[in-house]
Scaffold this active site. Sequence first.
Site, PDB file in Angstrom:
ATOM      1  NE  ARG A   6     -12.204   1.186 -37.828  1.00 61.85           N
ATOM      2  CZ  ARG A   6     -12.881   0.758 -36.789  1.00 61.85           C
ATOM      3  NH1 ARG A   6     -12.368   0.827 -35.586  1.00 61.85           N
ATOM      4  NH2 ARG A   6     -14.085   0.266 -36.924  1.00 61.85           N
ATOM      5  CB  ALA A   8     -14.188  -7.280 -21.624  1.00 60.03           C
ATOM      6  NE  ARG A  45     -10.931  -1.374 -32.208  1.00 62.74           N
ATOM      7  CZ  ARG A  45     -12.049  -1.230 -32.912  1.00 62.74           C
ATOM      8  NH1 ARG A  45     -12.515  -2.246 -33.629  1.00 62.74           N
ATOM      9  NH2 ARG A  45     -12.710  -0.094 -32.905  1.00 62.74           N
ATOM     10  CG  HIS A  70     -13.154   4.812 -32.536  1.00 64.86           C
ATOM     11  ND1 HIS A  70     -14.363   5.005 -31.931  1.00 64.86           N
ATOM     12  CD2 HIS A  70     -13.185   3.553 -33.050  1.00 64.86           C
ATOM     13  CE1 HIS A  70     -15.097   3.908 -32.068  1.00 64.86           C
ATOM     14  NE2 HIS A  70     -14.403   3.024 -32.720  1.00 64.86           N
TER      15      HIS A  70
END
Lengths: 255, 683
Positions: free
Chosen positions: B363, B76, B481, B447
């Site tokens: 996940r 980013a 995510r 994570h």
Amino acid sequence: MKLTLKIWRQARGAQQGKLVDYEVDGVSEDMSFLEMLDLLNEELTVKGEEPVAFDSDCREGICGMCGVVINGTPHGRGNSPVPTTTCQLHMRSFSDGDTITIEPWKAEPFPVVKDLVVDRTAFDRIIQAGGFISVNTGSAPDAHSVPAPKLKADIAFDNATCIGCGACVAACPNASAMLFTSAKVTHLANLPQGQPERYLRVKNMVGQHDAEGFGNCSNIGECAAVCPKGIPLESISQLNRDLISSLFRKDGFKG
Amino acid sequence: MPDEIKTTAATGAPVATSVPASDADYYTIGEEINDAKANTDLPIAEVWPDRQFHAKLVNPANRRKMTIVIVGTGLAGAAAAASLGEAGYNVLNFCYQDSPRRAHSIAAQGGINAAKNYKNDNDSTFRLFYDTVKGGDYRARETNVYRLAAVSANIIDQCVAQGVPFAREYGGLLDTRSFGGVQVQRTFYARGQTGQQLLIGAYQALERQIAAGTVKMYPRHEMLEVIVKDGKARGIVARDMVTGEVTPHTGDAVVLATGGYGNVFFLSTNAMGCNVTATWRAHRKGAYFGNPCFTQIHPTCIPVHGENQSKLTLMSESLRNDGRIWVPKKVEDCDKDPRQIPEEDRDYYLERIYPSFGNLVPRDIASRQAKNMCDEGRGVGPMVKETDEDGNTRQVRRGVYLDFSDAISRLGKGGVEAKYGNLFDMYKQITSDDPYEVPMRIYPAVHYTMGGVWVDYDLQTTIPGLFVAGEANFSDHGANRLGASALMQGLADGYFVLPNTINDYLADNHPGQLPDDDPAVAEAVSTTNERIQKLLSIKGSRTVDSFHKELGNIMWEYCGMARSEEGLKKAIGLIRELREEFWRDVNVLGEAEDLNQTLERAGRVVDFFELGELMCIDALHRRESCGGHFRVEHQTEEGEALRHDDEFTYVAAWEWAGEGAKPVLHKEPLVYKAIELKQRSYK
């Protein structure tokens, strides 16, 4: 394991450093080399001695931040059965009672900042000289509009894996950064997108490489032997071919 | 009656004498907050073009007069710095590493999603949008996610044009694969090093701008404070990590792209230097912090090996495409060589419980089931010592098998090597086991953090002029995510969103750089110096890392894969006590005016303490299970996460109320117009 460490200590800005002996005990073979140094630093702190400064970040062998000379070879390649970064060298490569010498990268263009930390910004300046493709954001054509032959794309990839750690320079008797520079040149020269600036790129990057004070390649091959990512010596051949070609091409000159 | 919370005179840090009883003792409720930049009356596909058209422009001649401070050089940050530099702004770009090329985006392995539909398998922008919102358990903002899906295709084009060497087929076209939580093949990859290749692409674009003089790079600089003047962000205070010099750097706007805060757990897959300081300092200056408790636990990491471990290593989730996950059916088989356990005695539990997604479930689900198997006593690998809530120790095996024997017989060893070779080498290097011969052992680890600074559709925080991009903001992933979407968000924010939104702010706000003696600048510099001096003056007996590890243990035990009301309250008390001890007994050696890595870590741990407490408070107040947030009191009879949409379909945006004061909760209601709110099912 119990180990004797001979570690290079050099205060910031000092001209001279020296090897200092430390004993460290309770090292397990599953620890990484840097975790062993963490252990030493914890003990030093408790004793009121300033910890040893060393660089590391991802500790997964990919960021290129870590790197020290271990027993004379960068990243401890002499102790490891496979190519590795310092963070991925594990203590199972050593034995109880070993004496291990730990020094920073040694090369004039990489001045020591403190202890085992060196300044590698010269690499960034080599990339600034042309290690990129000039494309502006937001106007790229569809990715499938330019197919790239798989064989060449794979060569590009193999070279793009360079992590810029500087081990190649530290291993070279001539402190040459030719392996690093050639990895980027070869990466971009093997892709269709890299063609327009190909010959100007190689000239500018080699020019910056020399200006930074890195030596020339003398084909000893130590660089490739210690490279944790397996960048091959052939990449330097590619660089040399492109550099010579650039001398005979109009697009090798600045316009 | 709740007990009084004492604060120490020295630091103002509260000390818990016992655990307060009700939520009102932990936080207060403030006014609702809303994003006013996206026009949600429009069909979802028109929202972003509409915003792009209505955002004000800055003409090229005026851009040269404006300075943008960007902190971070990951996907980013580097993408934003390169793009804004290219657009003609003066950019000051900071990173704590020795080179911008080392930002932790580099370690992402698996891939990047894009709705290209190159495989003709019914993929579309809408499907990527749908999968991402569903994967995030309907806790992400719809408009932001749609935009992310819409620009995803441009990202691939941009990166290929830059020379990013994505995997290709023999015809010369790009190859794709599938990833957890989806049923199409939309993930573009570069062996197991996609993050590195994308980051190097952005880094090269950034170096090109540095050479062109539009970006000035400050490596080995750590941002320690935000400068706010008249309610607007005007710059930062940074410490030169080599000389120790603390200096202000001001401009017209500030962008933070400083990644996630998973290192609050000490052990995580993040790089050692990843920290929360930049965003936490912004939070303390008035930027709301969104959903801090949403932490992603990644299912495929190499299990912990010992007490002196410094970090955990991720094995790409892409391995789940071909690897089959199992544990022995019988507890007595757990210490056997896995090759000796016959097929009928293996429990391929993901394939059994979730037949349609199998090993590719998202996940959060894969992680929780691995934990369940080990809790049942069917874990594999070495026994590790654990301490339970009552202080009793027990021995548990924390690992499950990820087995490639089927893939090797199907594709051949060479086929598996071509797809995953470097991951297999890495695994062998770390564990000394050969995964071509013996199944890998994996276990979940901390994570990615979905929470982060609250931003509006323009990526602007509640402090005007302060923008936050990539993992550091909260906006796109909801409570979980999906794989291959972090790289997508970082680059989307940097290349395509910020360059189209920051101009709207700059068009009306171009006050230029502040003089060093401006009161706002002087105040930020002096508080930074005071904090540094205080840390150096304590000269206690404990190391910084010992505090960080202890904090990490508290967070993992009580705010990790499963959370309970009782545990979270206990954790808050423990964190307060530990923080008080830190300010009394930490030992930071060395000097301020030197390269001092202990001092760097100490400053980061200070902020992790405060963040950790807020994470627990956020987890406490959210009495539902969703994504990475699993409250044991809220689960179905089958042990699946149970959401409470009627009560919690909102973003929790927390306001800092001062040291020792209770944070204020502002709710941003989440409205789903384009997508129907449903209970997730991967069966």
